[in-house]
Design an enzyme around this catalytic site. Structure first.
Site, PDB file in Angstrom:
ATOM      1  N   GLN A 133      -2.200  -4.617 -19.176  1.00  0.00           N
ATOM      2  CA  GLN A 133      -1.797  -3.262 -18.774  1.00  0.00           C
ATOM      3  C   GLN A 133      -0.291  -3.092 -18.947  1.00  0.00           C
ATOM      4  O   GLN A 133       0.176  -2.056 -19.422  1.00  0.00           O
ATOM      5  CB  GLN A 133      -2.236  -2.986 -17.336  1.00  0.00           C
ATOM      6  CG  GLN A 133      -3.769  -2.906 -17.234  1.00  0.00           C
ATOM      7  CD  GLN A 133      -4.285  -2.429 -15.894  1.00  0.00           C
ATOM      8  OE1 GLN A 133      -3.531  -2.328 -14.936  1.00  0.00           O
ATOM      9  NE2 GLN A 133      -5.571  -2.140 -15.825  1.00  0.00           N
ATOM     10  N   ARG A 178     -10.197  -6.945  -1.521  1.00  0.00           N
ATOM     11  CA  ARG A 178     -10.646  -8.133  -0.775  1.00  0.00           C
ATOM     12  C   ARG A 178     -11.783  -7.762   0.170  1.00  0.00           C
ATOM     13  O   ARG A 178     -12.007  -6.596   0.487  1.00  0.00           O
ATOM     14  CB  ARG A 178      -9.487  -8.762  -0.012  1.00  0.00           C
ATOM     15  CG  ARG A 178      -8.942  -7.900   1.108  1.00  0.00           C
ATOM     16  CD  ARG A 178      -7.889  -8.637   1.906  1.00  0.00           C
ATOM     17  NE  ARG A 178      -7.140  -7.702   2.737  1.00  0.00           N
ATOM     18  CZ  ARG A 178      -6.529  -8.034   3.866  1.00  0.00           C
ATOM     19  NH1 ARG A 178      -6.559  -9.278   4.304  1.00  0.00           N
ATOM     20  NH2 ARG A 178      -5.863  -7.133   4.550  1.00  0.00           N
ATOM     21  N   GLN A 190     -12.894   3.688  -5.027  1.00  0.00           N
ATOM     22  CA  GLN A 190     -12.803   4.491  -3.801  1.00  0.00           C
ATOM     23  C   GLN A 190     -11.413   5.095  -3.581  1.00  0.00           C
ATOM     24  O   GLN A 190     -11.306   6.236  -3.123  1.00  0.00           O
ATOM     25  CB  GLN A 190     -13.321   3.752  -2.571  1.00  0.00           C
ATOM     26  CG  GLN A 190     -12.904   2.331  -2.344  1.00  0.00           C
ATOM     27  CD  GLN A 190     -12.926   1.974  -0.858  1.00  0.00           C
ATOM     28  OE1 GLN A 190     -13.455   2.710  -0.023  1.00  0.00           O
ATOM     29  NE2 GLN A 190     -12.328   0.841  -0.513  1.00  0.00           N
ATOM     30  N   HIS A 225       3.497  -6.841   0.693  1.00  0.00           N
ATOM     31  CA  HIS A 225       2.371  -6.085   1.263  1.00  0.00           C
ATOM     32  C   HIS A 225       1.284  -7.110   1.598  1.00  0.00           C
ATOM     33  O   HIS A 225       0.343  -7.319   0.824  1.00  0.00           O
ATOM     34  CB  HIS A 225       1.861  -5.045   0.264  1.00  0.00           C
ATOM     35  CG  HIS A 225       0.597  -4.367   0.729  1.00  0.00           C
ATOM     36  ND1 HIS A 225       0.540  -3.579   1.855  1.00  0.00           N
ATOM     37  CD2 HIS A 225      -0.667  -4.385   0.235  1.00  0.00           C
ATOM     38  CE1 HIS A 225      -0.695  -3.140   2.022  1.00  0.00           C
ATOM     39  NE2 HIS A 225      -1.451  -3.624   1.054  1.00  0.00           N
ATOM     40  N   ARG A 251      -4.894 -11.038   0.964  1.00  0.00           N
ATOM     41  CA  ARG A 251      -4.776 -10.290  -0.289  1.00  0.00           C
ATOM     42  C   ARG A 251      -4.457 -11.219  -1.460  1.00  0.00           C
ATOM     43  O   ARG A 251      -4.929 -11.007  -2.573  1.00  0.00           O
ATOM     44  CB  ARG A 251      -3.710  -9.202  -0.157  1.00  0.00           C
ATOM     45  CG  ARG A 251      -4.107  -8.128   0.869  1.00  0.00           C
ATOM     46  CD  ARG A 251      -3.115  -6.992   0.882  1.00  0.00           C
ATOM     47  NE  ARG A 251      -3.406  -6.026   1.926  1.00  0.00           N
ATOM     48  CZ  ARG A 251      -2.887  -6.101   3.165  1.00  0.00           C
ATOM     49  NH1 ARG A 251      -2.063  -7.084   3.499  1.00  0.00           N
ATOM     50  NH2 ARG A 251      -3.196  -5.172   4.054  1.00  0.00           N
ATOM     51  N   VAL A 296      -0.759  -0.558  -7.001  1.00  0.00           N
ATOM     52  CA  VAL A 296      -1.491  -0.470  -5.738  1.00  0.00           C
ATOM     53  C   VAL A 296      -2.460  -1.648  -5.614  1.00  0.00           C
ATOM     54  O   VAL A 296      -2.650  -2.215  -4.537  1.00  0.00           O
ATOM     55  CB  VAL A 296      -2.256   0.875  -5.656  1.00  0.00           C
ATOM     56  CG1 VAL A 296      -3.069   0.978  -4.371  1.00  0.00           C
ATOM     57  CG2 VAL A 296      -1.288   2.048  -5.766  1.00  0.00           C
ATOM     58  N   ALA A 335      -9.980   4.600 -11.754  1.00  0.00           N
ATOM     59  CA  ALA A 335     -10.113   5.995 -11.327  1.00  0.00           C
ATOM     60  C   ALA A 335     -11.469   6.316 -10.718  1.00  0.00           C
ATOM     61  O   ALA A 335     -11.599   7.302  -9.994  1.00  0.00           O
ATOM     62  CB  ALA A 335      -9.821   6.920 -12.519  1.00  0.00           C
ATOM     63  N   ASP A 361       1.851   0.818   4.806  1.00  0.00           N
ATOM     64  CA  ASP A 361       2.338   0.017   5.938  1.00  0.00           C
ATOM     65  C   ASP A 361       3.380   0.803   6.734  1.00  0.00           C
ATOM     66  O   ASP A 361       3.386   0.781   7.962  1.00  0.00           O
ATOM     67  CB  ASP A 361       2.940  -1.297   5.424  1.00  0.00           C
ATOM     68  CG  ASP A 361       2.001  -2.018   4.475  1.00  0.00           C
ATOM     69  OD1 ASP A 361       0.957  -2.483   4.929  1.00  0.00           O
ATOM     70  OD2 ASP A 361       2.310  -2.079   3.271  1.00  0.00           O
ATOM     71  N   ARG A 388       1.587   3.364   8.750  1.00  0.00           N
ATOM     72  CA  ARG A 388       0.900   2.707   9.872  1.00  0.00           C
ATOM     73  C   ARG A 388       1.892   2.378  10.987  1.00  0.00           C
ATOM     74  O   ARG A 388       1.625   2.595  12.173  1.00  0.00           O
ATOM     75  CB  ARG A 388       0.243   1.411   9.385  1.00  0.00           C
ATOM     76  CG  ARG A 388      -0.977   1.626   8.520  1.00  0.00           C
ATOM     77  CD  ARG A 388      -1.384   0.349   7.804  1.00  0.00           C
ATOM     78  NE  ARG A 388      -2.678   0.503   7.130  1.00  0.00           N
ATOM     79  CZ  ARG A 388      -3.140  -0.332   6.227  1.00  0.00           C
ATOM     80  NH1 ARG A 388      -2.428  -1.390   5.850  1.00  0.00           N
ATOM     81  NH2 ARG A 388      -4.330  -0.132   5.684  1.00  0.00           N
TER      82      ARG A 388
END
Ligand SMILES: NC(=O)C1=CN([C@@H]2O[C@H](COP(=O)(O)OP(=O)(O)OC[C@H]3O[C@@H](n4cnc5c(N)ncnc54)[C@H](O)[C@@H]3O)[C@@H](O)[C@H]2O)C=CC1
Ligand SMILES: O=C([O-])CC(=O)C(=O)O
Length: 327
Positions: A112, A92, A15, A187, A98, A129, A12, A159, A162
């Site tokens: 988690q 990355r 960025q 992704h 990725r 994410v 959290a 994506d 985009r």
């Protein structure tokens, strides 16, 4: 007043977190009538920075924001969460793919997943994410005992957005004219933005644009490599557009999909379109009730699309093999 929705966000203080929390608290994710509680999770050293973010949330005096909790304890962080947004992980750098992050980030998602299984609300939905998000999602899902597989998602909405934007510019239309935009697979740089099934003002995008060479040789790589291009330009990976993708994903999963349309999110494959059952793969999804989703049937997959989808699925299988010790 409606019962608040509890949203847990990891990473959290990062960025994406900084661009995301304010939009959740403002009502952009669940609408202007829906109060929210935030449970913000960070690693211990980032908790002081997170306190600064919470000071800023306070300073917005958001009418919809009820309770805010900050913690490094996963069970406290996921307690009674209706939505869990797993953002926290290392991004990355220039020159990396990725999935180079699997060794660093993959193990975050075991603990988690376990804590989500123990502590989240019965109706919890989880959106991953942190990259590589499909395989991290697979790991979390595997460890979240008691949570149905259908409740796990990995993000390909950025994506999709985009791809819509690129097609709109080429066709000289607004991005809202582009619908039925499916991102297939991972992704990653093997993802397939399917311009054959996408539509512009209801007509096949391939037909409207009328330039298959551009679609195959410019459009596809532009979408596949957009994350790298942002890293090169900004010196840091996408954050505001990624946070926007999170808002859009949750919105699309919680509101009925317009008739005839679909959207992109990676789900636990039920074996549709020849995509191995159990992989977390992106495909055309819709929801009619805002709670349960289904894979849209009958999307045309020609030989070109088949080869592209198969290549991305092969990469997902290779990533799965690479983390077999975590599954
Ligand atoms: N799926 C997608 O479309 C996109 C995914 N990403 C990915 O999102 C992730 C986060 O990106 P940024 O916010 O830019 O990174 P960042 O480095 O700015 O923030 C990540 C935050 O996660 C925290 N963190 C690390 N390990 C954690 C753990 N075990 N538990 C809780 N928090 C933890 C860090 O302390 C840091 O504050 C990266 O993996 C990035 O590659 C980024 C853009 C788009
Ligand atoms: O490219 C990256 O590493 C960050 C990301 O996932 C994206 O911008 O799509």
């Amino acid at each position: 007043m409606k019962t608040p929705i509890t949203v847990s966000v990891t990473g959290a203080a990062g960025q994406i977190g900084y661009a995301l929390l304010f939009r959740i608290a403002s009502g952009a994710m669940f609408g202007p009538e829906q109060p929210v509680n935030l449970r913000l999770i960070e690693i211990e050293p980032a908790l002081p920075a997170l306190e600064g973010v919470v000071m800023e949330l306070d300073d917005c005096a958001f009418p919809l924001l009820q309770d805010v909790v900050t913690t490094a304890d996963l069970d406290e962080g996921f307690k009674e969460a209706n939505w869990v947004l797993l953002v926290g992980s290392v991004p990355r750098k220039d020159g990396m793919e990725r999935n180079d992050l699997l060794g660093i980030n993959g193990k975050i998602f075991t603990g988690q997943g376990e804590a989500i299984g123990r502590s989240a609300a019965e109706d919890v939905r989880v959106l991953v994410v942190g990259n590589p998000c499909n395989t991290n999602c697979l790991i979390a899902m595997h460890h979240a005992s008691g949570v149905p597989k259908e409740r796990f998602f990995a993000m390909t909405m950025l994506d999709e957005n985009r791809a819509k934007s690129q097609l709109a510019v080429k066709a000289g239309v607004h991005s809202s004219a582009v619908t039925n935009m499916c991102i297939w697979g991972n992704h990653s740089s093997t993802q397939y933005p399917d311009f054959y099934s996408a539509k512009i003002n209801g007509v096949s995008a391939a037909e409207v644009i009328g330039d298959e060479a551009w679609l195959k040789e410019t459009f596809i790589p532009a979408v596949q490599q957009r994350g790298s291009a942002i890293i090169k330009a900004r010196g840091a990976s996408s954050a505001a557009s990624a946070a926007n993708g999170v808002v859009d994903t949750v919105k699309r999963l919680t509101t009925p999909t317009p008739a005839g349309d679909w959207f992109s999110v990676a789900v636990c494959s039920p074996g549709a379109y020849g995509i191995d059952e159990g992989l977390i793969a992106s495909m055309p999804i819709r929801t009619d009730d805002g709670e349960t989703w289904s894979v849209v049937e009958g999307v045309q997959v020609n030989a070109f699309s088949r080869a592209k989808i198969d290549a991305s699925v092969a990469e997902l299988n290779a990533e799965k093999d690479a983390v077999s010790a975590l599954l």
